[in-house]
Design an enzyme around this catalytic site. Structure first.
Site, PDB file in Angstrom:
ATOM      1  N   THR A   1       7.488   1.286  -3.266  1.00 14.69           N
ATOM      2  CA  THR A   1       7.983  -0.062  -3.014  1.00 14.69           C
ATOM      3  C   THR A   1       8.655  -0.657  -4.250  1.00 14.69           C
ATOM      4  O   THR A   1       8.352  -0.241  -5.383  1.00 14.69           O
ATOM      5  CB  THR A   1       6.794  -0.961  -2.604  1.00 14.69           C
ATOM      6  OG1 THR A   1       7.206  -2.319  -2.607  1.00 14.69           O
ATOM      7  CG2 THR A   1       5.618  -0.832  -3.567  1.00 14.69           C
ATOM      8  N   ASP A   2       9.497  -1.666  -4.028  1.00 13.01           N
ATOM      9  CA  ASP A   2      10.099  -2.366  -5.176  1.00 13.01           C
ATOM     10  C   ASP A   2       9.086  -3.260  -5.893  1.00 13.01           C
ATOM     11  O   ASP A   2       9.323  -3.714  -7.006  1.00 13.01           O
ATOM     12  CB  ASP A   2      11.318  -3.192  -4.739  1.00 13.01           C
ATOM     13  CG  ASP A   2      11.008  -4.276  -3.714  1.00 13.01           C
ATOM     14  OD1 ASP A   2       9.845  -4.400  -3.286  1.00 13.01           O
ATOM     15  OD2 ASP A   2      11.946  -5.015  -3.338  1.00 13.01           O
ATOM     16  N   GLU A   3       7.913  -3.512  -5.252  1.00 11.64           N
ATOM     17  CA  GLU A   3       6.935  -4.432  -5.867  1.00 11.64           C
ATOM     18  C   GLU A   3       6.359  -3.879  -7.161  1.00 11.64           C
ATOM     19  O   GLU A   3       5.800  -4.623  -7.957  1.00 11.64           O
ATOM     20  CB  GLU A   3       5.793  -4.746  -4.887  1.00 11.64           C
ATOM     21  CG  GLU A   3       6.297  -5.420  -3.637  1.00 11.64           C
ATOM     22  CD  GLU A   3       5.252  -6.285  -2.932  1.00 11.64           C
ATOM     23  OE1 GLU A   3       4.190  -6.545  -3.520  1.00 11.64           O
ATOM     24  OE2 GLU A   3       5.528  -6.682  -1.793  1.00 11.64           O
TER      25      GLU A   3
ATOM     26  N   TYR B   1      -2.156  -4.800  -4.540  1.00  9.77           N
ATOM     27  CA  TYR B   1      -1.333  -3.861  -3.762  1.00  9.77           C
ATOM     28  C   TYR B   1      -0.306  -3.169  -4.662  1.00  9.77           C
ATOM     29  O   TYR B   1      -0.240  -1.934  -4.717  1.00  9.77           O
ATOM     30  CB  TYR B   1      -0.618  -4.587  -2.612  1.00  9.77           C
ATOM     31  CG  TYR B   1       0.538  -3.794  -2.019  1.00  9.77           C
ATOM     32  CD1 TYR B   1       0.303  -2.618  -1.315  1.00  9.77           C
ATOM     33  CD2 TYR B   1       1.867  -4.191  -2.211  1.00  9.77           C
ATOM     34  CE1 TYR B   1       1.360  -1.862  -0.788  1.00  9.77           C
ATOM     35  CE2 TYR B   1       2.930  -3.457  -1.698  1.00  9.77           C
ATOM     36  CZ  TYR B   1       2.671  -2.290  -0.984  1.00  9.77           C
ATOM     37  OH  TYR B   1       3.720  -1.553  -0.479  1.00  9.77           O
TER      38      TYR B   1
ATOM     39  N   LYS C   1       0.102   0.790  -5.814  1.00  5.90           N
ATOM     40  CA  LYS C   1       1.302   1.604  -5.552  1.00  5.90           C
ATOM     41  C   LYS C   1       1.888   2.112  -6.876  1.00  5.90           C
ATOM     42  O   LYS C   1       2.330   3.263  -6.965  1.00  5.90           O
ATOM     43  CB  LYS C   1       2.358   0.786  -4.787  1.00  5.90           C
ATOM     44  CG  LYS C   1       2.008   0.447  -3.353  1.00  5.90           C
ATOM     45  CD  LYS C   1       1.895   1.656  -2.421  1.00  5.90           C
ATOM     46  CE  LYS C   1       3.205   2.329  -2.132  1.00  5.90           C
ATOM     47  NZ  LYS C   1       3.046   3.402  -1.088  1.00  5.90           N
TER      48      LYS C   1
HETATM   49  P1  NAD Z   1       1.722  -0.056   7.665  1.00  8.90           P
HETATM   50  O1  NAD Z   1       0.574  -0.816   7.102  1.00  8.90           O
HETATM   51  O2  NAD Z   1       2.455  -0.598   8.844  1.00  8.90           O
HETATM   52  O3  NAD Z   1       1.240   1.413   8.084  1.00  8.90           O
HETATM   53  C1  NAD Z   1       0.405   2.181   7.263  1.00  8.90           C
HETATM   54  C2  NAD Z   1      -0.039   3.407   8.060  1.00  8.90           C
HETATM   55  O4  NAD Z   1      -0.879   4.189   7.188  1.00  8.90           O
HETATM   56  C3  NAD Z   1      -0.867   3.074   9.302  1.00  8.90           C
HETATM   57  O5  NAD Z   1      -0.462   3.878  10.385  1.00  8.90           O
HETATM   58  C4  NAD Z   1      -2.287   3.400   8.892  1.00  8.90           C
HETATM   59  O6  NAD Z   1      -3.116   3.784   9.975  1.00  8.90           O
HETATM   60  C5  NAD Z   1      -2.062   4.540   7.898  1.00  8.90           C
HETATM   61  N1  NAD Z   1      -3.164   4.658   6.937  1.00  8.90           N
HETATM   62  C6  NAD Z   1      -3.704   3.667   6.179  1.00  8.90           C
HETATM   63  N2  NAD Z   1      -4.731   4.145   5.456  1.00  8.90           N
HETATM   64  C7  NAD Z   1      -4.819   5.476   5.737  1.00  8.90           C
HETATM   65  C8  NAD Z   1      -5.671   6.521   5.290  1.00  8.90           C
HETATM   66  N3  NAD Z   1      -6.655   6.284   4.403  1.00  8.90           N
HETATM   67  N4  NAD Z   1      -5.475   7.762   5.766  1.00  8.90           N
HETATM   68  C9  NAD Z   1      -4.495   8.005   6.675  1.00  8.90           C
HETATM   69  N5  NAD Z   1      -3.674   7.051   7.146  1.00  8.90           N
HETATM   70  C10 NAD Z   1      -3.830   5.803   6.682  1.00  8.90           C
HETATM   71  O7  NAD Z   1       2.688   0.206   6.422  1.00  8.90           O
HETATM   72  P2  NAD Z   1       4.282   0.186   6.369  1.00  8.90           P
HETATM   73  O8  NAD Z   1       4.743  -1.200   6.208  1.00  8.90           O
HETATM   74  O9  NAD Z   1       4.814   1.022   7.476  1.00  8.90           O
HETATM   75  O10 NAD Z   1       4.511   0.934   4.964  1.00  8.90           O
HETATM   76  C11 NAD Z   1       4.558   2.355   4.903  1.00  8.90           C
HETATM   77  C12 NAD Z   1       4.785   2.776   3.465  1.00  8.90           C
HETATM   78  O11 NAD Z   1       5.994   2.229   2.974  1.00  8.90           O
HETATM   79  C13 NAD Z   1       3.682   2.303   2.508  1.00  8.90           C
HETATM   80  O12 NAD Z   1       3.450   3.325   1.574  1.00  8.90           O
HETATM   81  C14 NAD Z   1       4.290   1.083   1.824  1.00  8.90           C
HETATM   82  O13 NAD Z   1       3.754   0.906   0.538  1.00  8.90           O
HETATM   83  C15 NAD Z   1       5.755   1.480   1.778  1.00  8.90           C
HETATM   84  N6  NAD Z   1       6.717   0.359   1.814  1.00  8.90           N
HETATM   85  C16 NAD Z   1       6.617  -0.621   2.756  1.00  8.90           C
HETATM   86  C17 NAD Z   1       7.582  -1.634   2.794  1.00  8.90           C
HETATM   87  C18 NAD Z   1       7.546  -2.718   3.845  1.00  8.90           C
HETATM   88  O14 NAD Z   1       8.352  -3.653   3.782  1.00  8.90           O
HETATM   89  N7  NAD Z   1       6.666  -2.672   4.832  1.00  8.90           N
HETATM   90  C19 NAD Z   1       8.616  -1.641   1.861  1.00  8.90           C
HETATM   91  C20 NAD Z   1       8.668  -0.625   0.888  1.00  8.90           C
HETATM   92  C21 NAD Z   1       7.722   0.377   0.878  1.00  8.90           C
HETATM   93  O1  DAU Z   2       8.983  -5.518  -1.186  1.00 11.59           O
HETATM   94  C1  DAU Z   2       8.399  -4.509  -0.432  1.00 11.59           C
HETATM   95  C2  DAU Z   2       7.079  -4.981   0.129  1.00 11.59           C
HETATM   96  O2  DAU Z   2       7.383  -5.923   1.160  1.00 11.59           O
HETATM   97  C3  DAU Z   2       6.216  -3.857   0.673  1.00 11.59           C
HETATM   98  O3  DAU Z   2       5.868  -2.998  -0.378  1.00 11.59           O
HETATM   99  C4  DAU Z   2       4.962  -4.412   1.341  1.00 11.59           C
HETATM  100  O4  DAU Z   2       4.210  -3.361   1.925  1.00 11.59           O
HETATM  101  C5  DAU Z   2       5.384  -5.388   2.412  1.00 11.59           C
HETATM  102  O5  DAU Z   2       4.249  -5.965   3.015  1.00 11.59           O
HETATM  103  C6  DAU Z   2       6.280  -6.476   1.836  1.00 11.59           C
HETATM  104  O6  DAU Z   2       5.523  -7.320   0.918  1.00 11.59           O
HETATM  105  P1  DAU Z   2       5.729  -8.912   0.883  1.00 11.59           P
HETATM  106  O7  DAU Z   2       4.516  -9.509   0.294  1.00 11.59           O
HETATM  107  O8  DAU Z   2       7.045  -9.270   0.296  1.00 11.59           O
HETATM  108  O9  DAU Z   2       5.817  -9.190   2.490  1.00 11.59           O
HETATM  109  P2  DAU Z   2       5.201 -10.339   3.402  1.00 11.59           P
HETATM  110  O10 DAU Z   2       5.841 -10.230   4.742  1.00 11.59           O
HETATM  111  O11 DAU Z   2       3.715 -10.381   3.311  1.00 11.59           O
HETATM  112  O12 DAU Z   2       5.740 -11.663   2.692  1.00 11.59           O
HETATM  113  C7  DAU Z   2       7.148 -11.917   2.559  1.00 11.59           C
HETATM  114  C8  DAU Z   2       7.309 -13.238   1.859  1.00 11.59           C
HETATM  115  O13 DAU Z   2       6.856 -14.290   2.726  1.00 11.59           O
HETATM  116  C9  DAU Z   2       6.488 -13.387   0.585  1.00 11.59           C
HETATM  117  O14 DAU Z   2       7.198 -14.175  -0.357  1.00 11.59           O
HETATM  118  C10 DAU Z   2       5.232 -14.138   1.043  1.00 11.59           C
HETATM  119  C11 DAU Z   2       5.773 -15.029   2.147  1.00 11.59           C
HETATM  120  N1  DAU Z   2       4.839 -15.351   3.246  1.00 11.59           N
HETATM  121  C12 DAU Z   2       4.156 -14.333   3.832  1.00 11.59           C
HETATM  122  C13 DAU Z   2       3.266 -14.590   4.858  1.00 11.59           C
HETATM  123  C14 DAU Z   2       2.486 -13.472   5.501  1.00 11.59           C
HETATM  124  C15 DAU Z   2       4.695 -16.660   3.660  1.00 11.59           C
HETATM  125  O15 DAU Z   2       5.345 -17.581   3.130  1.00 11.59           O
HETATM  126  N2  DAU Z   2       3.814 -16.916   4.687  1.00 11.59           N
HETATM  127  C16 DAU Z   2       3.078 -15.938   5.295  1.00 11.59           C
HETATM  128  O16 DAU Z   2       2.268 -16.263   6.197  1.00 11.59           O
END
Ligand code: NAD
Ligand code: DAU
Length: 348
Positions: free
Chosen positions: A131-133, A156, A160
């Site tokens: 992730t970019d975080e 988190y 990562k």
């Molecule tokens: P998500 O939370 O929707 O899905 C995570 C999946 O991993 C689920 O299917 C869950 O059952 C599985 N999982 C969790 N713990 C596990 C374990 N111990 N063993 C096996 N499986 C397990 O996550 P997502 O948003 O789809 O993110 C997927 C990946 O991409 C993550 O590594 C996250 O850090 C990365 N990522 C997410 C975002 C985003 O915006 N969501 C952005 C950049 C990177």
């Molecule tokens: O940047 C990549 C990341 O983006 C991934 O690595 C993470 O897995 C993914 O969850 C996401 O993280 P964020 O924290 O940016 O996403 P989230 O949707 O939780 O929040 C987006 C923005 O909105 C953040 O600034 C927090 C804000 N927010 C979030 C929630 C859930 C609110 O203002 N209200 C809310 O209820």
């Protein structure tokens, strides 16, 4: 037949990656390895579950023996690792869960890959999805590049970042053939409704408050999930071994402006009066350690691999809303039960 393990394939992004690979590479067996936490849902893959090159295995990546057994039995040539605890707010409440899955789970996978590939790393690849975080927070200007120093702030992002360091350490120490992507915020179909966009879609449908943390000026760079899946496909097949690639949408939005745009589109689609949904916006207590701004410089993947987002944000958001409106059964299923307890505690 080549064999590829995709971890976390029942989650939001993982399910789009699994679908992309199953349909595009019929001669490759795609093994979806997922423990089905609250965020994992096999409904996400209903349309492809009968494909002959698809197999699901329920397994927890923190269980080193089970992972090694699976790897020994199937001898995959490639791993694409997405399984993770992914929600920042949950990491603030339960940091150890994030250490276990994101750090220990990743090291278990690295060990298993190193073990089964011990005779030769030729033709093998371990793709870590990050992730970019990990880069921390930007001010009003600038972008994260592949050279930006790591500076994680939440449990988190710290977990990562740690997993990224382990992946690079296995390349430097043991020569493991790794590659990595660091992506910005994804949105799209199957997004779990604890994250900002699907949470607000769900609440608008149900006329519930839209909780905006702090002053709403926090900025994220949003990418349509299918474009992330395409980037992973390109990097996995054509990226340079040992390198990382930043992936982003060239699409920055302050949270408050994004939610106003969402309200506007949803009013139109739901046939509500203009401005009706905006009235639901409610400013709530800020997230501790909230990163001000993320923005990705995705010029490397664009220049070297020709990747770019395929949809504009307006199109992607419209498709996303349409998907949620046509899949309210999916939304109701995932928001019943445990979700209600989470929601009460988080927003009480
Ligand atoms: P998500 O939370 O929707 O899905 C995570 C999946 O991993 C689920 O299917 C869950 O059952 C599985 N999982 C969790 N713990 C596990 C374990 N111990 N063993 C096996 N499986 C397990 O996550 P997502 O948003 O789809 O993110 C997927 C990946 O991409 C993550 O590594 C996250 O850090 C990365 N990522 C997410 C975002 C985003 O915006 N969501 C952005 C950049 C990177
Ligand atoms: O940047 C990549 C990341 O983006 C991934 O690595 C993470 O897995 C993914 O969850 C996401 O993280 P964020 O924290 O940016 O996403 P989230 O949707 O939780 O929040 C987006 C923005 O909105 C953040 O600034 C927090 C804000 N927010 C979030 C929630 C859930 C609110 O203002 N209200 C809310 O209820």
């Amino acid at each position: 037949m080549n064999k590829l393990v995709i971890t976390g394939g029942a989650g939001f992004i993982g399910s789009h990656v699994v679908r992309q690979f199953v349909l595009k590479y019929p001669d490759t067996l795609i093994i979806n390895l997922d423990s089905l936490t609250y965020a994992g849902n096999l409904e996400n893959l209903k349309d492809i579950e009968e494909e002959t090159n698809y197999k699901f295995i329920k397994a927890d990546i923190t269980d080193s023996k089970h992972i090694l057994d699976i790897f020994e039995e199937f001898q995959p040539d490639g791993i694409i690792h997405l399984a993770a605890e992914s929600h920042v707010d949950r990491s603030i409440t339960n940091p150890l869960d994030f250490v276990m899955t994101n750090v220990v789970g990743t090291v278990n996978l690295l060990n298993a890959a190193k073990h089964i590939w011990k005779d030769s790393f030729e033709g093998k690849r371990f793709h870590h999805v990050s992730t970019d975080e990990v880069f921390g927070a930007l001010g009003e200007e600038g972008f994260f590049t592949e050279e930006t120093n790591y500076d994680p702030h939440s449990p988190y992002s710290a977990s990562k970042a740690s997993s990224d360091h382990f992946v690079r350490a296995y390349a430097d120490t043991y020569g493991l053939p790794i590659i990595m992507t660091n992506c910005s915020n994804n949105y799209g179909p199957n997004h779990f409704p604890e994250k900002l966009i699907p949470l607000c879609i769900h609440n608008i449908i149900n006329n519930k408050p839209l909780p905006i943390y702090g002053d709403g000026k926090y900025t994220r760079d949003w990418l349509f999930v299918i474009d992330h899946a395409k980037a992973i496909d390109l990097v996995f097949h054509n990226g340079n071994q040992g390198e990382s690639y930043n992936v982003g949408g060239f699409n920055e939005w302050k949270n408050i402006d994004l939610i106003k745009e969402l309200c506007k589109q949803m009013d139109e689609k739901l046939g509500r009066k203009t401005g009706a949904s905006e009235k639901l916006i409610t400013f709530v207590k800020d997230r501790p350690g909230h990163d001000l701004r993320y923005a990705i410089d995705a010029s490397k993947i664009n220049r070297e691999l020709g990747w770019e987002p395929s949809v504009t944000f307006e199109e992607g958001l419209s498709k996303t809303i349409d998907w949620f409106l046509s899949n309210q059964k999916w939304l109701n299923n995932v928001t019943s039960g445990e979700y209600q307890n989470y929601y009460e505690k988080q927003y009480k």
